[in-house]
Scaffold this motif. Structure first.
Motif, PDB file in Angstrom:
ATOM      1  N   HIS A 103      -5.019   5.460   5.653  1.00 53.21           N
ATOM      2  CA  HIS A 103      -6.391   5.948   5.445  1.00 53.21           C
ATOM      3  C   HIS A 103      -6.393   7.456   5.218  1.00 53.21           C
ATOM      4  O   HIS A 103      -7.111   7.953   4.334  1.00 53.21           O
ATOM      5  CB  HIS A 103      -7.248   5.596   6.657  1.00 53.21           C
ATOM      6  CG  HIS A 103      -8.662   6.078   6.550  1.00 53.21           C
ATOM      7  ND1 HIS A 103      -9.539   5.607   5.592  1.00 53.21           N
ATOM      8  CD2 HIS A 103      -9.367   7.005   7.275  1.00 53.21           C
ATOM      9  CE1 HIS A 103     -10.706   6.204   5.725  1.00 53.21           C
ATOM     10  NE2 HIS A 103     -10.620   7.058   6.729  1.00 53.21           N
TER      11      HIS A 103
ATOM     12  N   GLN B 167       0.716   4.012  -2.984  1.00 52.34           N
ATOM     13  CA  GLN B 167       0.292   5.390  -2.749  1.00 52.34           C
ATOM     14  C   GLN B 167       1.399   6.402  -3.000  1.00 52.34           C
ATOM     15  O   GLN B 167       1.138   7.518  -3.460  1.00 52.34           O
ATOM     16  CB  GLN B 167      -0.239   5.545  -1.316  1.00 52.34           C
ATOM     17  CG  GLN B 167      -1.556   4.835  -1.070  1.00 52.34           C
ATOM     18  CD  GLN B 167      -2.160   5.183   0.279  1.00 52.34           C
ATOM     19  OE1 GLN B 167      -1.582   5.916   1.070  1.00 52.34           O
ATOM     20  NE2 GLN B 167      -3.331   4.653   0.560  1.00 52.34           N
TER      21      GLN B 167
ATOM     22  N   ARG C  31       0.818  -1.213   0.000  1.00 58.46           N
ATOM     23  CA  ARG C  31       0.000   0.000   0.000  1.00 58.46           C
ATOM     24  C   ARG C  31       0.855   1.267   0.000  1.00 58.46           C
ATOM     25  O   ARG C  31       0.541   2.242  -0.686  1.00 58.46           O
ATOM     26  CB  ARG C  31      -0.927   0.018   1.217  1.00 58.46           C
ATOM     27  CG  ARG C  31      -2.112  -0.918   1.140  1.00 58.46           C
ATOM     28  CD  ARG C  31      -3.143  -0.478   0.107  1.00 58.46           C
ATOM     29  NE  ARG C  31      -2.842  -0.977  -1.237  1.00 58.46           N
ATOM     30  CZ  ARG C  31      -3.423  -0.533  -2.342  1.00 58.46           C
ATOM     31  NH1 ARG C  31      -4.331   0.415  -2.273  1.00 58.46           N
ATOM     32  NH2 ARG C  31      -3.112  -1.030  -3.504  1.00 58.46           N
TER      33      ARG C  31
ATOM     34  N   VAL D  16      -7.449   3.065  -4.549  1.00 57.71           N
ATOM     35  CA  VAL D  16      -6.771   3.841  -3.516  1.00 57.71           C
ATOM     36  C   VAL D  16      -7.067   3.274  -2.130  1.00 57.71           C
ATOM     37  O   VAL D  16      -6.199   3.215  -1.261  1.00 57.71           O
ATOM     38  CB  VAL D  16      -7.194   5.325  -3.587  1.00 57.71           C
ATOM     39  CG1 VAL D  16      -6.558   6.119  -2.455  1.00 57.71           C
ATOM     40  CG2 VAL D  16      -6.812   5.926  -4.931  1.00 57.71           C
ATOM     41  N   GLU D  17      -8.303   2.833  -1.917  1.00 62.15           N
ATOM     42  CA  GLU D  17      -8.738   2.333  -0.610  1.00 62.15           C
ATOM     43  C   GLU D  17      -8.484   0.838  -0.421  1.00 62.15           C
ATOM     44  O   GLU D  17      -8.653   0.316   0.683  1.00 62.15           O
ATOM     45  CB  GLU D  17     -10.238   2.592  -0.433  1.00 62.15           C
ATOM     46  CG  GLU D  17     -10.620   4.066  -0.479  1.00 62.15           C
ATOM     47  CD  GLU D  17     -12.121   4.259  -0.409  1.00 62.15           C
ATOM     48  OE1 GLU D  17     -12.861   3.304  -0.743  1.00 62.15           O
ATOM     49  OE2 GLU D  17     -12.560   5.354  -0.032  1.00 62.15           O
TER      50      GLU D  17
ATOM     51  N   GLN E  16      -7.950  10.932  -2.770  1.00 61.45           N
ATOM     52  CA  GLN E  16      -9.290  11.037  -3.342  1.00 61.45           C
ATOM     53  C   GLN E  16      -9.724  12.487  -3.477  1.00 61.45           C
ATOM     54  O   GLN E  16     -10.364  12.869  -4.469  1.00 61.45           O
ATOM     55  CB  GLN E  16     -10.273  10.259  -2.470  1.00 61.45           C
ATOM     56  CG  GLN E  16     -10.062   8.756  -2.525  1.00 61.45           C
ATOM     57  CD  GLN E  16     -11.033   8.003  -1.641  1.00 61.45           C
ATOM     58  OE1 GLN E  16     -12.236   8.029  -1.869  1.00 61.45           O
ATOM     59  NE2 GLN E  16     -10.523   7.340  -0.627  1.00 61.45           N
TER      60      GLN E  16
ATOM     61  N   SER F 264      -5.096   8.068   1.776  1.00 56.32           N
ATOM     62  CA  SER F 264      -6.087   7.738   0.749  1.00 56.32           C
ATOM     63  C   SER F 264      -7.152   8.824   0.626  1.00 56.32           C
ATOM     64  O   SER F 264      -7.608   9.137  -0.476  1.00 56.32           O
ATOM     65  CB  SER F 264      -6.740   6.390   1.046  1.00 56.32           C
ATOM     66  OG  SER F 264      -7.595   6.468   2.169  1.00 56.32           O
TER      67      SER F 264
END
Length: 232
Positions: free
Chosen positions: A202, A55, A51, A126-127, A209, A205
């Motif tokens: 989180h 990201q 992750r 993304v999540e 977004q 993300s």
């Protein structure tokens, strides 16, 4: 990380004159639940690394600077060149901008539909798997507690046998409790790592977004104003 955390609790066991237990000895004596949490920790670490890599590599494009370049090309009428600029890399932000540019001559509704479809594909990626970290934190904690309870039951059963001297009974009890506590510490260590990673990823993300939404709005406004009579 876990070894440093768990070895810190070893001092309490080794300080006793009745003997002590190391983490490796705990693995040898009661490996089941510690091994399960070891697998969980490997899954967690792999998930976090994946992750973070996603990201911080896929979304390393500065959307504002990139949009400024696109705006110059669009206002100059070089939409084809702007599309080629979007093909410069396989980055989600560039894909989103390209989705709008390829529909620039088809009206506002077509532009909005194309970009909304593309952002609908990008946001779930993304999540992805971030929410699982919270579940893994709970699973690791429960496995650790289950290992603790199992270890205590096994220990108390061992010390209750007849024919065991007081010194041996005290040693078995101390070592058994130490082994049981390692399970709790290991599970909690994994849970803490999961929660910290979840908090960071989180938030990251959400920022990504938000940036995608802002980029979509900028490109849509640019293209719709450009196609209006009296535009740029």
């Amino acid at each position: 990380m876990f070894v440093a955390l768990l070895e810190g609790g070893q001092a309490a066991a080794t300080a006793s004159s009745t003997g002590g237990n190391s983490l490796m000895e705990a693995f040898r004596e009661s490996p089941l639940f510690l091994s399960i949490n070891l697998v969980v920790s490997a899954v967690v670490i792999a998930m976090i690394v994946e992750r973070v890599a996603f990201q911080f590599t896929k979304y390393r494009v500065n959307s504002k600077e990139f949009f400024a370049q696109i705006k110059k090309l669009v206002t100059a009428g070089n939409i084809d060149r702007a599309i080629k600029l979007c093909d410069a890399g396989d980055y989600p932000t560039l894909q989103l901008v390209k989705a709008g540019l390829t529909h620039a001559n088809k009206g506002p509704d077509e532009i909005d539909a194309a970009m909304s479809e593309k952002i609908g594909e990008l946001k779930p990626a993304v999540e992805k798997r971030i929410g699982s970290l919270w579940s893994l934190a709970n699973i690791a904690t429960l496995i650790g507690l289950l290992g603790t309870v199992y270890g205590l039951i096994h220990t108390f059963g061992a010390v209750s046998r007849e024919g065991i001297s007081a010194a041996d009974r005290q040693r078995i009890l101390a070592n058994g409790i130490a082994e049981a506590m390692y399970n709790t510490a290991f599970g909690l260590g994994i849970a803490v790592m999961c929660m910290i990673a979840h908090l960071i990823l989180h938030q990251r993300s959400k920022n990504i977004q938000h940036d995608l939404d802002a980029t979509q709005e900028r490109v849509f406004n640019l293209l719709t104003i450009q196609t209006r009579p009296g535009g740029y």
